[in-house]
Design a protein around this motif. Structure first.
Motif, PDB file in Angstrom:
ATOM      1  N   VAL A 264       0.689  -1.065  -0.056  1.00 35.23           N
ATOM      2  CA  VAL A 264      -0.109   0.049  -0.346  1.00 35.23           C
ATOM      3  C   VAL A 264       0.812   1.016   0.227  1.00 35.23           C
ATOM      4  N   ARG A 265       0.717   1.877  -1.044  1.00 36.71           N
ATOM      5  CA  ARG A 265       1.426   3.527  -1.030  1.00 36.71           C
ATOM      6  C   ARG A 265       0.635   4.185  -0.046  1.00 36.71           C
ATOM      7  N   LEU A 266       1.347   5.232   0.809  1.00 31.50           N
ATOM      8  CA  LEU A 266       0.154   5.707   1.551  1.00 31.50           C
ATOM      9  C   LEU A 266      -0.034   6.842   0.841  1.00 31.50           C
ATOM     10  N   GLU A 267       0.213   8.432   1.002  1.00 28.34           N
ATOM     11  CA  GLU A 267       0.088   9.718   0.773  1.00 28.34           C
ATOM     12  C   GLU A 267       1.239  10.216   2.093  1.00 28.34           C
ATOM     13  N   ASP A 268       1.227  11.359   1.305  1.00 28.46           N
ATOM     14  CA  ASP A 268       1.928  12.868   2.640  1.00 28.46           C
ATOM     15  C   ASP A 268       1.114  12.581   3.150  1.00 28.46           C
ATOM     16  N   PHE A 269       1.670  11.805   5.081  1.00 29.59           N
ATOM     17  CA  PHE A 269       0.460  12.085   6.167  1.00 29.59           C
ATOM     18  C   PHE A 269       0.425  13.938   6.579  1.00 29.59           C
ATOM     19  N   PRO A 270      -1.274  14.352   6.767  1.00 30.20           N
ATOM     20  CA  PRO A 270      -1.468  15.270   7.302  1.00 30.20           C
ATOM     21  C   PRO A 270      -1.113  15.469   8.632  1.00 30.20           C
ATOM     22  N   ARG A 271      -1.213  16.934   9.113  1.00 25.85           N
ATOM     23  CA  ARG A 271      -0.742  17.221  10.719  1.00 25.85           C
ATOM     24  C   ARG A 271      -2.259  17.449  11.474  1.00 25.85           C
ATOM     25  N   MET A 272      -2.126  17.630  12.408  1.00 28.00           N
ATOM     26  CA  MET A 272      -3.332  18.368  13.161  1.00 28.00           C
ATOM     27  C   MET A 272      -2.934  18.944  14.325  1.00 28.00           C
ATOM     28  N   ARG A 273      -3.174  19.672  14.450  1.00 29.31           N
ATOM     29  CA  ARG A 273      -2.517  20.719  16.303  1.00 29.31           C
ATOM     30  C   ARG A 273      -3.533  19.792  16.913  1.00 29.31           C
ATOM     31  N   TYR A 274      -3.050  19.405  18.221  1.00 27.74           N
ATOM     32  CA  TYR A 274      -3.141  18.908  18.882  1.00 27.74           C
ATOM     33  C   TYR A 274      -4.439  20.092  19.514  1.00 27.74           C
ATOM     34  N   PRO A 423      -3.524   7.635   8.375  1.00 31.32           N
ATOM     35  CA  PRO A 423      -2.595   8.302   9.222  1.00 31.32           C
ATOM     36  C   PRO A 423      -2.320  10.133   9.512  1.00 31.32           C
ATOM     37  N   LEU A 424      -2.219   9.887  11.193  1.00 31.99           N
ATOM     38  CA  LEU A 424      -1.938  11.924  11.273  1.00 31.99           C
ATOM     39  C   LEU A 424      -1.324  12.289  11.666  1.00 31.99           C
ATOM     40  N   TRP A 425      -0.458  12.971  11.407  1.00 31.71           N
ATOM     41  CA  TRP A 425       0.514  13.507  13.605  1.00 31.71           C
ATOM     42  C   TRP A 425      -0.261  14.433  13.872  1.00 31.71           C
ATOM     43  N   VAL A 426      -0.268  13.698  15.458  1.00 36.26           N
ATOM     44  CA  VAL A 426      -1.029  15.214  15.984  1.00 36.26           C
ATOM     45  C   VAL A 426       0.132  15.816  16.631  1.00 36.26           C
ATOM     46  N   VAL A 427       0.443  16.898  16.623  1.00 35.83           N
ATOM     47  CA  VAL A 427       1.548  17.763  17.482  1.00 35.83           C
ATOM     48  C   VAL A 427       1.432  18.880  17.643  1.00 35.83           C
ATOM     49  N   ASP A 428       2.053  19.218  18.457  1.00 35.94           N
ATOM     50  CA  ASP A 428       1.648  21.033  19.472  1.00 35.94           C
ATOM     51  C   ASP A 428       0.987  21.016  20.940  1.00 35.94           C
ATOM     52  N   PHE A 429       0.820  18.896  21.249  1.00 35.93           N
ATOM     53  CA  PHE A 429       0.945  18.453  22.623  1.00 35.93           C
ATOM     54  C   PHE A 429       0.750  19.584  23.807  1.00 35.93           C
ATOM     55  N   PRO A 430       0.219  20.103  24.394  1.00 38.49           N
ATOM     56  CA  PRO A 430       0.613  20.663  25.635  1.00 38.49           C
ATOM     57  C   PRO A 430       1.358  20.289  26.443  1.00 38.49           C
ATOM     58  N   LEU A 431       2.987  20.892  27.107  1.00 33.83           N
ATOM     59  CA  LEU A 431       3.944  20.224  27.903  1.00 33.83           C
ATOM     60  C   LEU A 431       2.543  19.806  29.230  1.00 33.83           C
ATOM     61  N   LEU A 432       1.907  20.670  30.079  1.00 37.03           N
ATOM     62  CA  LEU A 432       2.115  20.132  31.624  1.00 37.03           C
ATOM     63  C   LEU A 432       0.480  19.846  30.960  1.00 37.03           C
ATOM     64  N   GLU A 433       0.189  19.101  32.254  1.00 43.50           N
ATOM     65  CA  GLU A 433      -1.991  18.590  32.197  1.00 43.50           C
ATOM     66  C   GLU A 433      -2.160  18.836  33.578  1.00 43.50           C
ATOM     67  N   TRP A 434      -2.687  19.538  33.885  1.00 42.76           N
ATOM     68  CA  TRP A 434      -3.541  19.964  35.276  1.00 42.76           C
ATOM     69  C   TRP A 434      -4.389  18.271  35.809  1.00 42.76           C
ATOM     70  N   ASP A 435      -3.507  17.980  37.222  1.00 42.01           N
ATOM     71  CA  ASP A 435      -3.991  16.919  37.910  1.00 42.01           C
ATOM     72  C   ASP A 435      -5.065  17.360  39.139  1.00 42.01           C
ATOM     73  N   GLU A 436      -6.432  17.438  38.655  1.00 36.77           N
ATOM     74  CA  GLU A 436      -7.552  17.398  39.831  1.00 36.77           C
ATOM     75  C   GLU A 436      -7.094  17.091  41.317  1.00 36.77           C
ATOM     76  N   GLU A 437      -6.756  16.278  41.254  1.00 35.89           N
ATOM     77  CA  GLU A 437      -7.391  14.835  42.500  1.00 35.89           C
ATOM     78  C   GLU A 437      -5.637  15.496  43.270  1.00 35.89           C
ATOM     79  N   THR A 438      -4.848  15.306  42.215  1.00 32.60           N
ATOM     80  CA  THR A 438      -3.355  15.994  43.005  1.00 32.60           C
ATOM     81  C   THR A 438      -3.012  17.013  43.143  1.00 32.60           C
TER      82      THR A 438
END
Ligand code: ASP
Length: 593
Positions: A264-274, A423-438
């Motif tokens: 299977v020949r895949l096209e270039d993968f799209p990118r999507m911001r988080y 397929p796709l790339w998901v990019v620009d994830f947040p660095l930190l994630e707030w955890d309500e519990e802790t």
């Protein structure tokens, strides 16, 4: 010599040859003066024939063979009068002249055929028999080819395959560690790696430049469906790279695998911001084999007297195309119940049905006239035959709920095409994630992930919302709605790493105790570097069009994390415990063993 050919190899042009085959008896059929045996090995099935007229004694011996006996048969290849077009060897059969029973077999506890009568647990207990079934044989071969092609591609790109230790120290990557007591150091424990993360980074400090490893990782998590306590990653790291270099190199890997293994020949993968993935699909791993992206409706729906929408943080919907005609009131009721289940947790479901005849039916018809409902439809490009589904509530929750509904609608209305790979790339994830519990931040990817250059200044902030807005050079590869890879550019600056540990709530002392070795290595010229790891089991499964990773692991564990075949985990002897200096304390025996 046990065999001249395997059981999947002989064809019509071989007719007339004398051959010897060896394999397992798949089935035996006796008809009057003839006995037929299907002989099976990894390569296929070949039909053997024994004839009373030709050799009575031999034929009688054949009639004593049971399923799964291991035999060796020598005979003449001949054209079959009654051909089987479903089998590659279906044009020929072997007229057997000599038969050797290499081993007998008990009657297997389930049928070893594509459609088996064995339940899950039984088949896991007798995994060696289950593995003889054609689909599992195929899966294991497919996996092997994928591993081999991964190695080929990465070697070609200059990667070194380097092993890292399994007996290490705890590295916090989110899950619990499996630990191994050290006999030589009583009271001390190794941990099995959740991933080789710190080692591969240190290999970059060590100048190895490009590293990969197809490696087992261990996570002591509560086992959700289709998770394994040990699983395999294609783990990679590169020095002197930006995010772009990594995406390029590993998009190449996935394209190579698809081409070589599936053709299977895949096209270039799209990118999507988080952020866009969450906003448009309610998920950081959107399945793009079908569309149904979200549209937000707050500006259209608020201030019209419908308090549910007025009070909601977000009103958001999606459009199911061309199904209005086949949707009854009962369907809507079922879907409403579905989103209200505790697992989804929506308060209710609003729909707008644009009937083929131009009429409109909606749960909120009392508050909005047809004209208003039509403007909602326009936002989705909806016309007659289409249905809008709308949820409202707290923004983050509502998006997740609608994301789940999107997948459910796709399942119910069969919107997911077969044999399509998105397929796709998901990019620009947040660095930190707030955890309500802790009440503190966690690393969204892991503590070594670098913030984006333009966001580094925000690291000094003490404002929670500023910190939460820091983006990372972190990326995931998503395929058909499954996360199959993830990685990041790493922090290579010691002081930035120290600040990140601080933000994650590690004291200096804790950071030193846990990561002193890495921080130390970073003081000796760490190059800029980054990497990625692919979930190999999942990649194999998704590329095969399957959702179950268990079918692609030779010896998987069950949902309780047990290996049913060897019956592990299991107690160890008192002597072993003594040697390790371990006392088992059970609730009803608090005095210890
Ligand atoms: N170690 C990470 C993981 O296992 C992958 C990476 O950052 O390279 O998810």
């Amino acid at each position: 010599m046990y065999r001249t050919h395997n059981c999947g190899e002989l064809r019509l042009p071989d007719a007339g040859k004398t051959v010897t085959l060896a394999g397992w008896v798949q089935s035996r059929r006796d008809f009057g003066g003839l006995t037929f045996i299907d002989l099976r090995d990894r390569y296929g099935i070949t039909q053997l024939v024994f004839s009373m007229d030709e050799d009575r004694a031999l034929c009688e011996r054949a009639r004593k063979l049971g399923r799964e006996f291991v035999i060796q048969a020598t005979g003449l290849v001949r054209e079959r009068s009654n051909k089987n077009p479903d089998r590659p060897t279906g044009d020929i059969e072997i007229d057997v002249r000599q038969l050797e029973v290499l081993n007998a077999s008990k009657v297997p506890p389930f049928t070893i055929e594509e459609q088996t009568d064995g339940g899950d647990e039984l088949r896991m207990q007798y995994r060696y028999l289950d593995l003889r079934r054609p689909s599992l044989q195929h899966n294991i071969q497919f996996r092997s080819r994928l591993a081999l092609e991964s190695r080929k591609y990465l070697a070609e790109q200059g990667f070194l395959e380097i092993e890292t230790p399994y007996l290490i120290k705890s590295t916090p990557e989110g899950a619990r560690d499996f630990v191994v007591p050290s006999r030589m150091n009583p009271g001390q424990f190794y941990a099995l790696p959740q991933s080789p993360q710190t080692f591969k980074q240190i290999l970059m400090v060590a100048g190895m430049d490009k590293y990969f490893q197809i490696v087992r990782c261990f996570r002591d998590e509560d086992l959700r469906a289709d998770r394994q306590p040990e699983f395999t990653q294609i783990d990679c790291e590169m020095a002197f790279v930006h995010q772009e270099d990594i995406l390029h190199t590993f998009e190449g890997l996935i394209k190579h695998l698809f081409k070589q293994v599936l053709g299977v020949r895949l096209e270039d993968f799209p990118r999507m911001r988080y952020d866009d993935a969450i906003r448009r699909y309610g998920s950081d791993k959107p399945d793009l084999r079908f569309d149904m992206a979200f549209e937000e409706l707050d500006d259209l729906v608020k201030g019209k007297g419908f308090s549910v929408f007025d009070e909601a943080g977000l009103v958001v919907g999606l459009c199911l195309k061309a199904r209005a005609g086949q949707m009854s009131n009962k369907d809507f009721k079922q879907l409403t119940e579905w989103v209200k289940r505790p697992q989804i947790g929506a308060k209710g479901l609003v729909y707008v049905k644009f009937n083929e005849d131009g009429s409109i039916k909606s749960t909120v018809g009392k508050f909005y006239d047809d004209e208003a409902l039509r403007t909602w439809g326009e936002r989705f490009g909806a016309g007659p035959g289409d249905v809008l589904f709308i949820l409202s509530g707290e923004a983050e929750q509502v998006r997740t709920q609608l994301g789940a509904l999107r997948l459910e609608l796709a399942r119910r209305y069969d919107l997911i095409p077969d044999n399509v790979f998105k397929p796709l790339w998901v990019v620009d994830f947040p660095l930190l994630e707030w955890d309500e519990e802790t009440g503190r931040f966690h690393a969204m990817h892991h503590p070594f992930t670098a913030p984006k250059k333009e966001d580094i200044h925000k690291m000094e902030s003490t404002d929670r919302s500023v910190l939460a807005s820091i983006r990372a050079d972190a990326y995931d590869l998503v395929l058909n709605g499954a996360e199959i890879g993830g990685g990041s550019i790493r922090i290579h600056d010691r002081s930035l790493q120290a600040r990140n540990f601080q933000l994650l709530g590690f004291s200096d002392e804790e950071a030193r105790r846990q990561f002193g070795f890495l921080m130390g290595a970073f003081e000796y010229g760490a190059p800029p570097h980054g990497g990625i790891a692919f979930g190999f089991d999942r990649l194999v499964a998704v590329m095969s069009g399957s959702s179950s990773i268990r079918d692609f692991i030779a010896f998987p564990k069950n949902n309780q994390g047990r290996d049913m075949m060897i019956d592990a985990p299991a107690p160890i002897s008192a002597e072993q415990l003594d040697e390790l200096g371990i006392r088992i304390v059970t609730p009803d025996d608090s005095s210890g063993r």
